[in-house]
Design an enzyme around this catalytic site. Structure first.
Site, PDB file in Angstrom:
ATOM      1  N   SER A  79       0.814  -1.685   0.005  1.00 47.83           N
ATOM      2  CA  SER A  79      -0.212  -0.126   0.306  1.00 47.83           C
ATOM      3  C   SER A  79       0.762   1.299   0.157  1.00 47.83           C
ATOM      4  O   SER A  79       0.528   2.000  -0.593  1.00 47.83           O
ATOM      5  CB  SER A  79      -1.381  -0.281   1.242  1.00 47.83           C
ATOM      6  OG  SER A  79      -0.387   0.581   2.362  1.00 47.83           O
ATOM      7  N   ASP A 103       6.144   3.201   6.796  1.00 50.04           N
ATOM      8  CA  ASP A 103       6.326   1.928   5.246  1.00 50.04           C
ATOM      9  C   ASP A 103       5.880   2.799   4.183  1.00 50.04           C
ATOM     10  O   ASP A 103       7.223   3.176   3.629  1.00 50.04           O
ATOM     11  CB  ASP A 103       4.837   1.224   4.979  1.00 50.04           C
ATOM     12  CG  ASP A 103       4.990   0.011   6.142  1.00 50.04           C
ATOM     13  OD1 ASP A 103       5.879  -0.421   7.105  1.00 50.04           O
ATOM     14  OD2 ASP A 103       3.710  -0.075   5.705  1.00 50.04           O
TER      15      ASP A 103
HETATM   16  N1  LIG Z   1      -0.393  -2.784  -7.126  1.00 54.39           N
HETATM   17  C1  LIG Z   1      -1.413  -2.195  -6.346  1.00 54.39           C
HETATM   18  N2  LIG Z   1      -2.097  -1.584  -7.220  1.00 54.39           N
HETATM   19  C2  LIG Z   1      -3.192  -1.033  -6.131  1.00 54.39           C
HETATM   20  N3  LIG Z   1      -3.585  -0.802  -5.207  1.00 54.39           N
HETATM   21  C3  LIG Z   1      -2.269  -1.732  -4.293  1.00 54.39           C
HETATM   22  C4  LIG Z   1      -1.370  -2.318  -4.861  1.00 54.39           C
HETATM   23  N4  LIG Z   1      -0.832  -3.115  -4.156  1.00 54.39           N
HETATM   24  C5  LIG Z   1      -1.417  -2.226  -3.071  1.00 54.39           C
HETATM   25  N5  LIG Z   1      -2.673  -1.723  -3.077  1.00 54.39           N
HETATM   26  C6  LIG Z   1      -2.488  -1.345  -2.097  1.00 54.39           C
HETATM   27  O1  LIG Z   1      -3.518  -2.056  -0.850  1.00 54.39           O
HETATM   28  C7  LIG Z   1      -3.766  -2.319  -0.408  1.00 54.39           C
HETATM   29  C8  LIG Z   1      -2.959  -3.074   0.455  1.00 54.39           C
HETATM   30  O2  LIG Z   1      -2.430  -2.099   1.942  1.00 54.39           O
HETATM   31  P1  LIG Z   1      -2.424  -3.551   2.463  1.00 54.39           P
HETATM   32  O3  LIG Z   1      -1.555  -2.331   3.987  1.00 54.39           O
HETATM   33  O4  LIG Z   1      -3.507  -4.669   3.878  1.00 54.39           O
HETATM   34  O5  LIG Z   1      -1.569  -4.270   2.984  1.00 54.39           O
HETATM   35  P2  LIG Z   1       0.379  -4.636   2.537  1.00 54.39           P
HETATM   36  O6  LIG Z   1       0.922  -2.515   2.671  1.00 54.39           O
HETATM   37  O7  LIG Z   1       1.071  -5.228   1.345  1.00 54.39           O
HETATM   38  O8  LIG Z   1       0.960  -4.847   3.895  1.00 54.39           O
HETATM   39  P3  LIG Z   1       1.803  -3.804   5.186  1.00 54.39           P
HETATM   40  O9  LIG Z   1       0.779  -2.639   5.164  1.00 54.39           O
HETATM   41  O10 LIG Z   1       1.461  -4.639   6.387  1.00 54.39           O
HETATM   42  O11 LIG Z   1       3.028  -4.037   4.947  1.00 54.39           O
HETATM   43  C9  LIG Z   1      -4.952  -2.955  -1.355  1.00 54.39           C
HETATM   44  O12 LIG Z   1      -6.117  -3.220  -1.076  1.00 54.39           O
HETATM   45  C10 LIG Z   1      -4.771  -1.594  -2.271  1.00 54.39           C
HETATM   46  O13 LIG Z   1      -5.660  -0.938  -2.084  1.00 54.39           O
HETATM   47  C1  LIG Z   2       1.098  -2.509  11.474  1.00 49.20           C
HETATM   48  C2  LIG Z   2       2.145  -1.463  11.086  1.00 49.20           C
HETATM   49  O1  LIG Z   2       2.836  -1.175  11.850  1.00 49.20           O
HETATM   50  C3  LIG Z   2       3.035  -1.964  10.161  1.00 49.20           C
HETATM   51  C4  LIG Z   2       2.520  -2.852   8.585  1.00 49.20           C
HETATM   52  O2  LIG Z   2       3.313  -3.168   7.354  1.00 49.20           O
HETATM   53  C5  LIG Z   2       1.048  -0.465  10.812  1.00 49.20           C
HETATM   54  C6  LIG Z   2       1.907   0.614  10.606  1.00 49.20           C
HETATM   55  O3  LIG Z   2       3.452   1.462  10.758  1.00 49.20           O
HETATM   56  O4  LIG Z   2       1.439   2.397   9.874  1.00 49.20           O
HETATM   57 MG   LIG Z   3      -0.270  -1.308   4.224  1.00 51.15          MG
END
Ligand SMILES: Nc1ncnc2c1ncn2[C@@H]1O[C@H](COP(=O)(O)OP(=O)(O)OP(=O)(O)O)[C@@H](O)[C@H]1O
Ligand SMILES: C[C@@](O)(CCO)CC(=O)[O-]
Ligand SMILES: [Mg+2]
Length: 397
Positions: free
Chosen positions: A147, A205
């Site tokens: 994300s 992030d």
């Molecule tokens: N390639 C992409 N294209 C469009 N939207 C995306 C893409 N990758 C991620 N996203 C958006 O980000 C969301 C995922 O975010 P989420 O924060 O839940 O997981 P993450 O970022 O992969 O993991 P984390 O936050 O734990 O590191 C998806 O539901 C979507 O809305």
């Molecule tokens: C779970 C969390 O600590 C990391 C997600 O990658 C959420 C955040 O820091 O925003």
């Molecule tokens: Mg995320």
């Protein structure tokens, strides 16, 4: 307004220590991954904004006059320091036909896009007529900052398209980066994108997506680690889907319910991040095995803490158990609840042991691969510098 096409990319990340605790003001250590999200933006001639997000199944187009009208309906100003309001997000949901409860990947991705497009264009000019496609090497929603990489790419591309930041790629150069001040602006807008997707992000992030490398992060204060040794990390995706937004909200509830029990856990995680930073900064570039027992123990303690905080998952327990049977130490990374885990590989871990661990992890239905960490942050690319698979995915080959 931008007259030529541009391609930007941003890396995913691995949190070594401090996930969740960092949302509550504690220290996190995070490193950029060599897996990236790419975005191509083309100036469109047709008076519309077109967006294709194949990773989450979105293909949408809106006329710029409609977007302008939508934008002028908001009473509040848009700014990189302002959170998206509930009213703004409700209006955008209604416009895009997204139900209020939906936290489906395509809904959140569309909402983040609309918010950033309208907010950035409101602050820096007119709604740009553009055609955008986003493609990622990162698994979506697996703890690797997909994300944030998406939000950083959107911020960099839209700010460049609106002329708020320069387009630093000179003729003949294959890649370029922005100035520190421009990176700070990209990071601030990317944080707003993360807010749309996550609800209450810490900002770690998007900071890694923007600056890359290895960072210590606490309450918006970003410090590059003085020295980072070459760490070998095995990444394993349990493929169990989860939502960062839901997990972050669950931790908050637990802290409110049991403050005297949970706050010491958060403090302990912060101390783990700091201890890990000291060890990493004391390690030589190519470290000998003597440093590893402490790093391994810190992984084990933190994994127990994360379970206490309610963000574990049976698939992650299994991952830790399987790697432990090969003498390796693992913890979840990112929001947990499934998604990815990281396993520390020692310099003296034999290739046979790594192969055996990988085989057993794959037999659980997981996917795993060795990674390189410390990748560069948000980058502008010339199309001639892109690999064939990226060119193809961005429909440029
Ligand atoms: N390639 C992409 N294209 C469009 N939207 C995306 C893409 N990758 C991620 N996203 C958006 O980000 C969301 C995922 O975010 P989420 O924060 O839940 O997981 P993450 O970022 O992969 O993991 P984390 O936050 O734990 O590191 C998806 O539901 C979507 O809305
Ligand atoms: C779970 C969390 O600590 C990391 C997600 O990658 C959420 C955040 O820091 O925003
Ligand atoms: Mg995320």
């Amino acid at each position: 307004m931008l007259e030529r096409s541009l391609v930007v990319s941003a890396p995913g990340k691995v949190i070594l220590h401090g996930e969740h605790a960092v949302v509550h003001g504690k220290v996190a250590l995070a490193v950029a991954l060599d897996l990236r999200t790419f975005l191509r933006l083309r100036p469109g001639g047709g008076g519309s904004v077109t967006v294709r997000l194949p990773g989450v199944g979105v293909a949408a187009s809106w006329d710029t006059p409609r977007l302008r009208a939508l934008r002028s309906g908001f009473s509040a100003d848009f700014d990189e320091s302002k959170s998206p309001s509930v009213e703004q997000l409700d209006t955008l949901r209604e416009f895009a036909g997204i139900t209020a409860e939906s936290s489906a990947p395509e809904s959140l991705a569309t909402l983040a896009f609309l918010y950033m497009c309208l907010a950035i264009s409101a602050k820096y000019g007119d709604v740009p007529s553009v055609d955008i496609i986003v493609w990622s090497e990162l698994p979506t929603g697996a703890g690797l900052g997909s994300s944030a990489a998406y939000s950083v790419c959107l911020a960099a591309a839209l700010l460049t398209a609106c002329g708020a930041i320069a387009c630093p790629l000179a003729e003949g150069e294959s890649t370029a980066r922005w100035t520190e001040e421009e990176l700070s602006l990209i990071n601030s807008w990317a944080f707003q994108g993360e807010r749309v997707i996550h609800g209450n992000p810490s900002g770690v992030d998007n900071a890694v997506g923007t600056w890359g490398g290895a960072l210590r992060y606490q309450s918006g204060k970003i410090t590059s680690l003085k020295r980072v040794p070459t760490l070998r990390i095995l990444l394993t995706n349990t493929k169990v889907p989860r939502s960062t937004k839901v997990l972050v909200a669950g931790v908050k509830d637990k802290i409110l319910k049991f403050p005297a029990i949970m706050n010491p856990v958060l403090d302990s995680i912060s101390a783990i991040s700091q201890e890990c930073q000291s060890v990493l900064e004391a390690m030589p570039g190519n470290p000998s095995p003597e440093y590893y027992p402490v790093l391994e123990e810190l992984f084990d303690i933190n994994q127990h803490h994360l379970n206490v905080m309610g963000v574990g998952h049976p698939s992650l327990d299994r991952l830790c158990h399987v790697t432990a049977s090969h003498g390796l130490h693992s913890k979840l990374t990112g929001a947990g609840g499934g998604g990815c885990g990281i396993t520390l590989l020692r310099p003296d871990t034999s290739p046979l042991a790594v192969e055996a661990a990988k085989r057993d992890l794959c037999a659980c239905g997981f996917e795993c691969w060795e990674t390189n960490i410390g990748a560069p942050g948000v980058t502008l690319h010339s199309s001639s510098s892109l690999k064939a698979d990226v060119l193809h995915a961005l429909s440029m080959s």
